[in-house]
Design a protein around this motif. Structure first.
Motif, PDB file in Angstrom:
ATOM      1  N   VAL A  47       9.708  10.556   4.157  1.00  9.64           N
ATOM      2  CA  VAL A  47       8.485  11.160   3.645  1.00  9.64           C
ATOM      3  C   VAL A  47       8.029  12.264   4.586  1.00  9.64           C
ATOM      4  O   VAL A  47       7.946  12.074   5.795  1.00  9.64           O
ATOM      5  CB  VAL A  47       7.371  10.086   3.507  1.00  9.64           C
ATOM      6  CG1 VAL A  47       6.033  10.725   3.210  1.00  9.64           C
ATOM      7  CG2 VAL A  47       7.746   9.107   2.434  1.00  9.64           C
ATOM      8  N   GLU A  48       7.752  13.433   4.023  1.00  9.85           N
ATOM      9  CA  GLU A  48       7.261  14.569   4.802  1.00  9.85           C
ATOM     10  C   GLU A  48       5.741  14.594   4.828  1.00  9.85           C
ATOM     11  O   GLU A  48       5.140  14.959   5.821  1.00  9.85           O
ATOM     12  CB  GLU A  48       7.787  15.873   4.201  1.00  9.85           C
ATOM     13  CG  GLU A  48       9.305  15.965   4.183  1.00  9.85           C
ATOM     14  CD  GLU A  48       9.863  16.446   5.502  1.00  9.85           C
ATOM     15  OE1 GLU A  48       9.179  17.216   6.182  1.00  9.85           O
ATOM     16  OE2 GLU A  48      10.981  16.041   5.841  1.00  9.85           O
ATOM     17  N   GLU A  49       5.118  14.237   3.711  1.00  9.33           N
ATOM     18  CA  GLU A  49       3.661  14.236   3.609  1.00  9.33           C
ATOM     19  C   GLU A  49       3.211  12.925   2.983  1.00  9.33           C
ATOM     20  O   GLU A  49       3.933  12.307   2.224  1.00  9.33           O
ATOM     21  CB  GLU A  49       3.180  15.407   2.748  1.00  9.33           C
ATOM     22  CG  GLU A  49       3.434  16.756   3.366  1.00  9.33           C
ATOM     23  CD  GLU A  49       2.863  17.885   2.535  1.00  9.33           C
ATOM     24  OE1 GLU A  49       1.897  17.665   1.799  1.00  9.33           O
ATOM     25  OE2 GLU A  49       3.399  18.990   2.633  1.00  9.33           O
ATOM     26  N   LEU A  50       1.969  12.532   3.309  1.00  7.51           N
ATOM     27  CA  LEU A  50       1.457  11.252   2.841  1.00  7.51           C
ATOM     28  C   LEU A  50       0.005  11.398   2.422  1.00  7.51           C
ATOM     29  O   LEU A  50      -0.759  12.095   3.087  1.00  7.51           O
ATOM     30  CB  LEU A  50       1.572  10.210   3.971  1.00  7.51           C
ATOM     31  CG  LEU A  50       1.032   8.820   3.682  1.00  7.51           C
ATOM     32  CD1 LEU A  50       1.882   8.146   2.609  1.00  7.51           C
ATOM     33  CD2 LEU A  50       1.038   7.986   4.933  1.00  7.51           C
ATOM     34  N   ASP A  51      -0.343  10.755   1.335  1.00  7.60           N
ATOM     35  CA  ASP A  51      -1.738  10.670   0.908  1.00  7.60           C
ATOM     36  C   ASP A  51      -2.361   9.517   1.704  1.00  7.60           C
ATOM     37  O   ASP A  51      -2.178   8.349   1.380  1.00  7.60           O
ATOM     38  CB  ASP A  51      -1.823  10.400  -0.588  1.00  7.60           C
ATOM     39  CG  ASP A  51      -3.257  10.286  -1.084  1.00  7.60           C
ATOM     40  OD1 ASP A  51      -4.189  10.564  -0.308  1.00  7.60           O
ATOM     41  OD2 ASP A  51      -3.436   9.925  -2.256  1.00  7.60           O
ATOM     42  N   TRP A  52      -3.111   9.842   2.765  1.00 15.16           N
ATOM     43  CA  TRP A  52      -3.639   8.844   3.677  1.00 15.16           C
ATOM     44  C   TRP A  52      -4.640   7.916   3.028  1.00 15.16           C
ATOM     45  O   TRP A  52      -4.891   6.831   3.533  1.00 15.16           O
ATOM     46  CB  TRP A  52      -4.260   9.540   4.901  1.00 15.16           C
ATOM     47  CG  TRP A  52      -3.201  10.157   5.748  1.00 15.16           C
ATOM     48  CD1 TRP A  52      -2.816  11.460   5.776  1.00 15.16           C
ATOM     49  CD2 TRP A  52      -2.341   9.486   6.672  1.00 15.16           C
ATOM     50  NE1 TRP A  52      -1.782  11.644   6.656  1.00 15.16           N
ATOM     51  CE2 TRP A  52      -1.475  10.442   7.217  1.00 15.16           C
ATOM     52  CE3 TRP A  52      -2.234   8.158   7.082  1.00 15.16           C
ATOM     53  CZ2 TRP A  52      -0.506  10.121   8.162  1.00 15.16           C
ATOM     54  CZ3 TRP A  52      -1.263   7.844   8.027  1.00 15.16           C
ATOM     55  CH2 TRP A  52      -0.416   8.812   8.558  1.00 15.16           C
ATOM     56  N   ARG A  53      -5.198   8.295   1.893  1.00 13.62           N
ATOM     57  CA  ARG A  53      -6.149   7.419   1.192  1.00 13.62           C
ATOM     58  C   ARG A  53      -5.481   6.133   0.718  1.00 13.62           C
ATOM     59  O   ARG A  53      -6.128   5.112   0.551  1.00 13.62           O
ATOM     60  CB  ARG A  53      -6.782   8.148   0.019  1.00 13.62           C
ATOM     61  CG  ARG A  53      -7.694   9.294   0.462  1.00 13.62           C
ATOM     62  CD  ARG A  53      -8.151  10.078  -0.704  1.00 13.62           C
ATOM     63  NE  ARG A  53      -6.985  10.826  -1.193  1.00 13.62           N
ATOM     64  CZ  ARG A  53      -6.992  11.637  -2.217  1.00 13.62           C
ATOM     65  NH1 ARG A  53      -8.081  11.794  -2.926  1.00 13.62           N
ATOM     66  NH2 ARG A  53      -5.916  12.293  -2.580  1.00 13.62           N
ATOM     67  N   LYS A  91       0.821  -1.216   0.000  1.00 11.25           N
ATOM     68  CA  LYS A  91       0.000   0.000   0.000  1.00 11.25           C
ATOM     69  C   LYS A  91       0.852   1.262   0.000  1.00 11.25           C
ATOM     70  O   LYS A  91       0.438   2.290  -0.518  1.00 11.25           O
ATOM     71  CB  LYS A  91      -0.950   0.004   1.194  1.00 11.25           C
ATOM     72  CG  LYS A  91      -2.095  -0.967   1.043  1.00 11.25           C
ATOM     73  CD  LYS A  91      -3.048  -0.897   2.203  1.00 11.25           C
ATOM     74  CE  LYS A  91      -4.211  -1.864   1.976  1.00 11.25           C
ATOM     75  NZ  LYS A  91      -5.155  -1.848   3.100  1.00 11.25           N
ATOM     76  N   LEU A  92       2.054   1.176   0.580  1.00 13.53           N
ATOM     77  CA  LEU A  92       2.976   2.308   0.581  1.00 13.53           C
ATOM     78  C   LEU A  92       3.876   2.328  -0.651  1.00 13.53           C
ATOM     79  O   LEU A  92       4.711   3.207  -0.792  1.00 13.53           O
ATOM     80  CB  LEU A  92       3.846   2.267   1.843  1.00 13.53           C
ATOM     81  CG  LEU A  92       3.132   2.541   3.157  1.00 13.53           C
ATOM     82  CD1 LEU A  92       4.048   2.237   4.329  1.00 13.53           C
ATOM     83  CD2 LEU A  92       2.638   3.978   3.209  1.00 13.53           C
ATOM     84  N   SER A  93       3.719   1.345  -1.530  1.00 13.36           N
ATOM     85  CA  SER A  93       4.530   1.205  -2.750  1.00 13.36           C
ATOM     86  C   SER A  93       6.018   1.050  -2.447  1.00 13.36           C
ATOM     87  O   SER A  93       6.872   1.592  -3.156  1.00 13.36           O
ATOM     88  CB  SER A  93       4.304   2.392  -3.691  1.00 13.36           C
ATOM     89  OG  SER A  93       2.953   2.483  -4.058  1.00 13.36           O
ATOM     90  N   VAL A  94       6.330   0.322  -1.394  1.00 15.74           N
ATOM     91  CA  VAL A  94       7.724   0.027  -1.056  1.00 15.74           C
ATOM     92  C   VAL A  94       8.056  -1.324  -1.675  1.00 15.74           C
ATOM     93  O   VAL A  94       7.585  -2.358  -1.216  1.00 15.74           O
ATOM     94  CB  VAL A  94       7.943  -0.009   0.476  1.00 15.74           C
ATOM     95  CG1 VAL A  94       9.367  -0.427   0.800  1.00 15.74           C
ATOM     96  CG2 VAL A  94       7.614   1.335   1.100  1.00 15.74           C
ATOM     97  N   SER A  95       8.838  -1.313  -2.732  1.00 20.10           N
ATOM     98  CA  SER A  95       9.137  -2.550  -3.448  1.00 20.10           C
ATOM     99  C   SER A  95      10.521  -3.097  -3.137  1.00 20.10           C
ATOM    100  O   SER A  95      10.824  -4.244  -3.481  1.00 20.10           O
ATOM    101  CB  SER A  95       9.009  -2.324  -4.951  1.00 20.10           C
ATOM    102  OG  SER A  95       9.886  -1.294  -5.357  1.00 20.10           O
ATOM    103  N   ALA A  96      11.375  -2.291  -2.499  1.00 21.59           N
ATOM    104  CA  ALA A  96      12.721  -2.750  -2.183  1.00 21.59           C
ATOM    105  C   ALA A  96      13.106  -2.278  -0.791  1.00 21.59           C
ATOM    106  O   ALA A  96      12.755  -1.181  -0.369  1.00 21.59           O
ATOM    107  CB  ALA A  96      13.709  -2.215  -3.208  1.00 21.59           C
ATOM    108  N   GLY A  97      13.808  -3.141  -0.097  1.00 17.14           N
ATOM    109  CA  GLY A  97      14.288  -2.789   1.234  1.00 17.14           C
ATOM    110  C   GLY A  97      14.513  -4.024   2.070  1.00 17.14           C
ATOM    111  O   GLY A  97      14.012  -5.106   1.770  1.00 17.14           O
TER     112      GLY A  97
END
Length: 98
Positions: free
Chosen positions: A89-95, A55-61
């Motif tokens: 990240v400073e701001e996030l689209d909570w949707r 959901k956060l689009s984190v594909s690597a780590g």
């Protein structure tokens, strides 16, 4: 989002989870799970972690989860916090997280 620095969220207290994230050297998403209840809930914990990262689009780590019997909502919150800190990240689209 891309993890650019090491970050941590949570504690090792009972009912909580410690989540550590770091950049991946090989561009993959590696999840290491340590849990006292891995036999009973390991599959569900991995599912919650993977879903939250998706959901956060984190594909690597590199993600290390040290579970002490945390509920799904706690795991999700700790993974979100660690990932957002690691991605600077400073701001996030909570949707995206709904």
């Amino acid at each position: 989002m891309k993890i650019v620095k090491e970050a941590i969220s949570g504690t090792l207290e009972s009912g909580d989870v410690l989540v550590r994230v770091a950049p991946s050297e090989n561009g993959t998403r590696d999840i290491v799970l340590r849990s006292e209840v891995i036999k009973q809930f390991g599959k569900q914990i991995r599912l919650v972690v993977a879903d939250t990262l998706d959901k956060l689009s984190v594909s690597a780590g590199s993600i290390v989860i040290e579970d002490k019997g945390a509920l799904d909502c706690v795991i999700r919150a700790r993974v979100q916090a660690a990932a957002l800190r690691g991605c600077s990240v400073e701001e996030l689209d909570w949707r995206r997280l709904a």
